[in-house]
Scaffold this active site. Structure first.
Site, PDB file in Angstrom:
ATOM      1  N   HIS A 131       9.100   5.563  -5.022  1.00  0.00           N
ATOM      2  CA  HIS A 131       7.765   5.103  -4.625  1.00  0.00           C
ATOM      3  C   HIS A 131       6.740   5.645  -5.610  1.00  0.00           C
ATOM      4  O   HIS A 131       6.986   6.637  -6.299  1.00  0.00           O
ATOM      5  CB  HIS A 131       7.509   5.669  -3.222  1.00  0.00           C
ATOM      6  CG  HIS A 131       6.078   5.785  -2.821  1.00  0.00           C
ATOM      7  ND1 HIS A 131       5.322   6.926  -3.003  1.00  0.00           N
ATOM      8  CD2 HIS A 131       5.250   4.886  -2.238  1.00  0.00           C
ATOM      9  CE1 HIS A 131       4.107   6.731  -2.528  1.00  0.00           C
ATOM     10  NE2 HIS A 131       4.034   5.505  -2.065  1.00  0.00           N
ATOM     11  N   LYS A 143       2.958  -6.069  -3.355  1.00  0.00           N
ATOM     12  CA  LYS A 143       2.281  -5.343  -2.278  1.00  0.00           C
ATOM     13  C   LYS A 143       1.657  -6.377  -1.352  1.00  0.00           C
ATOM     14  O   LYS A 143       0.827  -7.194  -1.764  1.00  0.00           O
ATOM     15  CB  LYS A 143       1.194  -4.445  -2.883  1.00  0.00           C
ATOM     16  CG  LYS A 143       0.276  -3.753  -1.905  1.00  0.00           C
ATOM     17  CD  LYS A 143       0.983  -2.896  -0.902  1.00  0.00           C
ATOM     18  CE  LYS A 143       1.804  -1.798  -1.526  1.00  0.00           C
ATOM     19  NZ  LYS A 143       2.512  -0.934  -0.593  1.00  0.00           N
ATOM     20  N   ASP A 197       6.302  -5.649   0.210  1.00  0.00           N
ATOM     21  CA  ASP A 197       6.002  -4.409   0.940  1.00  0.00           C
ATOM     22  C   ASP A 197       4.656  -4.507   1.665  1.00  0.00           C
ATOM     23  O   ASP A 197       3.606  -4.216   1.080  1.00  0.00           O
ATOM     24  CB  ASP A 197       5.959  -3.241  -0.063  1.00  0.00           C
ATOM     25  CG  ASP A 197       5.515  -1.938   0.582  1.00  0.00           C
ATOM     26  OD1 ASP A 197       5.535  -1.838   1.827  1.00  0.00           O
ATOM     27  OD2 ASP A 197       5.160  -0.997  -0.169  1.00  0.00           O
ATOM     28  N   PRO A 198       4.676  -4.910   2.961  1.00  0.00           N
ATOM     29  CA  PRO A 198       3.406  -4.986   3.705  1.00  0.00           C
ATOM     30  C   PRO A 198       2.996  -3.678   4.364  1.00  0.00           C
ATOM     31  O   PRO A 198       2.077  -3.661   5.193  1.00  0.00           O
ATOM     32  CB  PRO A 198       3.697  -6.059   4.753  1.00  0.00           C
ATOM     33  CG  PRO A 198       5.160  -5.942   5.012  1.00  0.00           C
ATOM     34  CD  PRO A 198       5.814  -5.436   3.743  1.00  0.00           C
ATOM     35  N   HIS A 258      -8.492  -0.449  -2.684  1.00  0.00           N
ATOM     36  CA  HIS A 258      -8.671   0.750  -3.512  1.00  0.00           C
ATOM     37  C   HIS A 258     -10.144   0.951  -3.867  1.00  0.00           C
ATOM     38  O   HIS A 258     -10.863  -0.019  -4.139  1.00  0.00           O
ATOM     39  CB  HIS A 258      -7.885   0.635  -4.821  1.00  0.00           C
ATOM     40  CG  HIS A 258      -6.413   0.832  -4.662  1.00  0.00           C
ATOM     41  ND1 HIS A 258      -5.617   1.364  -5.654  1.00  0.00           N
ATOM     42  CD2 HIS A 258      -5.571   0.584  -3.624  1.00  0.00           C
ATOM     43  CE1 HIS A 258      -4.365   1.426  -5.233  1.00  0.00           C
ATOM     44  NE2 HIS A 258      -4.311   0.941  -4.013  1.00  0.00           N
TER      45      HIS A 258
HETATM   46  O1  GKR Z   1      -1.650   2.002  -3.795  1.00  0.00           O
HETATM   47  O2  GKR Z   1      -2.250   0.575  -2.282  1.00  0.00           O
HETATM   48  C1  GKR Z   1      -1.421   1.320  -2.793  1.00  0.00           C
HETATM   49  C2  GKR Z   1      -0.047   1.418  -2.181  1.00  0.00           C
HETATM   50  O3  GKR Z   1      -0.004   0.663  -0.995  1.00  0.00           O
HETATM   51  C3  GKR Z   1       0.326   2.851  -1.898  1.00  0.00           C
HETATM   52  O4  GKR Z   1      -0.681   3.475  -1.153  1.00  0.00           O
HETATM   53  C4  GKR Z   1       1.652   2.995  -1.162  1.00  0.00           C
HETATM   54  O5  GKR Z   1       1.841   4.338  -0.833  1.00  0.00           O
HETATM   55  O6  GKR Z   1       2.695   2.165  -3.193  1.00  0.00           O
HETATM   56  C5  GKR Z   1       2.868   2.642  -1.957  1.00  0.00           C
HETATM   57  C6  GKR Z   1       3.962   1.934  -1.194  1.00  0.00           C
HETATM   58  O7  GKR Z   1       4.917   1.529  -1.806  1.00  0.00           O
HETATM   59  O8  GKR Z   1       3.899   1.859   0.031  1.00  0.00           O
HETATM   60 MG    MG Z   2       5.978   1.030   0.050  1.00  0.00          MG
END
Ligand code: GKR
Ligand code: MG
Length: 429
Positions: free
Chosen positions: A327, A199, A227-228, A28
């Protein structure tokens, strides 16, 4: 008689601090962008909303806004027709913006019409609620639950942004299982979340699996997800799910594409969830035709076309025997409140929803940060969305936008500042 016809639409781009959170696309940037939408009637009422703040979205909203002039706040169908006529999506793959499209479906231009409709719909429903003296949840059919559970959304992260634009966030570094568990303890201590999402797709998969196992041990019985963002091959996805045997509530977007998800689904018994490969009804149909490798759709009203469109999605999920949850992306309290009204109105939505909210420390609504109780938010009972803009905060957050220089989210370019050899090519592992 007083006219409540729409007189004006005002969109204010804002930026707020966002920590150096790692994901499949990179990391980010120091500032996350959003837009605050205000729809004003002849009678002086103002309906509000929050949506994406990247430049193409701002341009699309500016293009569509004049179509609302003179419209009744109740005329949602008419608004949708008018917006669709003005905002035509461009189709080519080269139109994809900055970040990998699938990781952040909200940045995909094919979703422009749905995103603009959603941005205006919620603000119009806020107006409707003010006119009818009813909370948005009642306009959506009434509350199926009084409060909505959210999950602790954990990220691997660095201690500080490379540019050091402001003082480091209080969360510290999280690269090891111990640091991850400490992050979870802190977040759960503050918010009371019961479910945990990790994540992944950022560190080598064995390390991420070890992180999840450490969480399983530290929080026995807590529903866990990983969640990869499609950054693992099918063999890697299967290896990880084996390492995590018995601990996952669902497995979110392990491998890329519906074909990758199908290959994983065939060889594992943990239900697969997605916010990457079922992001519109065309993809929903393909999933159904393939025998539903994806079993849980992670909806997001910001790009699914609004609150009512997400209710329709819920019916589709019920019809095909799929689960439904939510999401999120980096956001503030207006988005979170709209999510809460929606989630409360959908009986079928049966998992704790995602939210990035703990990662933000700013607010644009009066009264400051929204308060969670045992990981849940109570559905507002006051008219409309039940939150109002803090004007001083809006000016300050808009000033951030003007100063920060970011106009489109780009996690890949940001990561290349740390590691110039990083390509972001997926699946990486
Ligand atoms: O904010 O880095 C993030 C997330 O990876 C986001 O961009 C995703 O869209 O949160 C999201 C997800 O569940 O894939
Ligand atoms: Mg996701």
């Amino acid at each position: 008689m007083t006219s409540h016809a729409i007189r004006h639409v005002r969109v204010t781009p804002i930026a707020f601090r966002d920590p150096p959170l790692l994901n499949a696309a990179g990391i980010h940037e120091p500032w996350a962008l959003r837009s605050i939408i205000e729809i004003e009637t002849d009678s002086g009422l103002i309906g509000i909303n929050e949506s994406y703040g990247d430049l193409p979205m701002l341009e699309a909203m500016a293009k569509a806004a004049p179509a609302l002039t003179g419209l009744s706040p109740w005329a949602l169908n008419d608004m949708e027709v008018r917006v669709a006529a003005l905002v035509t999506p461009r189709q080519t793959a080269s139109e994809f913006l900055g970040i990998q499209v699938s990781l952040a479906p909200g940045t995909h231009v094919s979703k422009t019409v749905a995103k603009v409709i959603s941005a205006f719909e919620v603000a119009m429903m806020d107006l409707q609620g003010q006119l009818a003296n009813a909370p948005v949840v009642d306009l959506l059919g009434g509350a199926a639950r009084e409060s909505v559970p959210f999950s602790a959304y954990l990220f691997y992260k660095y201690a500080e942004h490379i540019e050091k634009p402001y003082a480091p966030d209080p969360w510290g570094e999280a690269l090891t299982p111990e640091q991850l568990v400490a992050q979870a303890r802190r977040m759960i201590g503050q918010y009371g979340f019961k479910s945990i999402k990790l994540k992944a797709g950022a560190l080598p998969p064995d390390q991420e699996a070890a992180g999840l196992l450490a969480l399983a041990q530290a929080f026995p019985g807590a529903p866990l997800r990983i969640d990869p963002n499609g950054n693992w091959t099918v063999p890697t996805s299967l290896k990880v799910v084996e390492q995590l045997r018995g601990v996952l509530e669902y497995y979110e977007d392990p491998a890329p594409g519906l074909d990758g998800m199908q290959a994983v689904a065939k060889a594992c018994d943990v239900p697969l969830a997605t916010n990457m490969v079922v992001t519109d009804l065309k993809e929903f149909r393909r999933n159904a035709e393939m025998g539903c490798p994806v079993k849980i759709v992670l909806s997001d009203h910001h790009y699914w076309g609004g609150l009512r469109a997400t209710q329709r999605l819920s019916l589709m999920c019920e019809t095909f025997g799929l689960g439904l949850s939510m999401h999120s992306n980096s956001h503030l309290g207006i988005s979170l409140t709209a999510m809460t009204h929606l989630a409360a109105s959908v009986p079928h939505l049966s998992y704790a929803c995602d939210t990035h909210y703990p990662w933000q420390d700013d607010e644009v609504v009066q009264g400051g940060r929204l308060r969670f109780d045992a990981g849940s938010l109570r559905v507002p009972t006051t008219p409309g969305l039940g939150v109002q803009i803090d004007r001083e905060a809006l000016v300050r957050l808009h000033e951030n936008y003007l100063q920060c220089g970011i106009r489109n989210r780009n996690d890949l370019a940001q990561m290349q500042k740390y590691d110039p050899s990083f390509t972001g090519a997926q699946p990486r592992f």
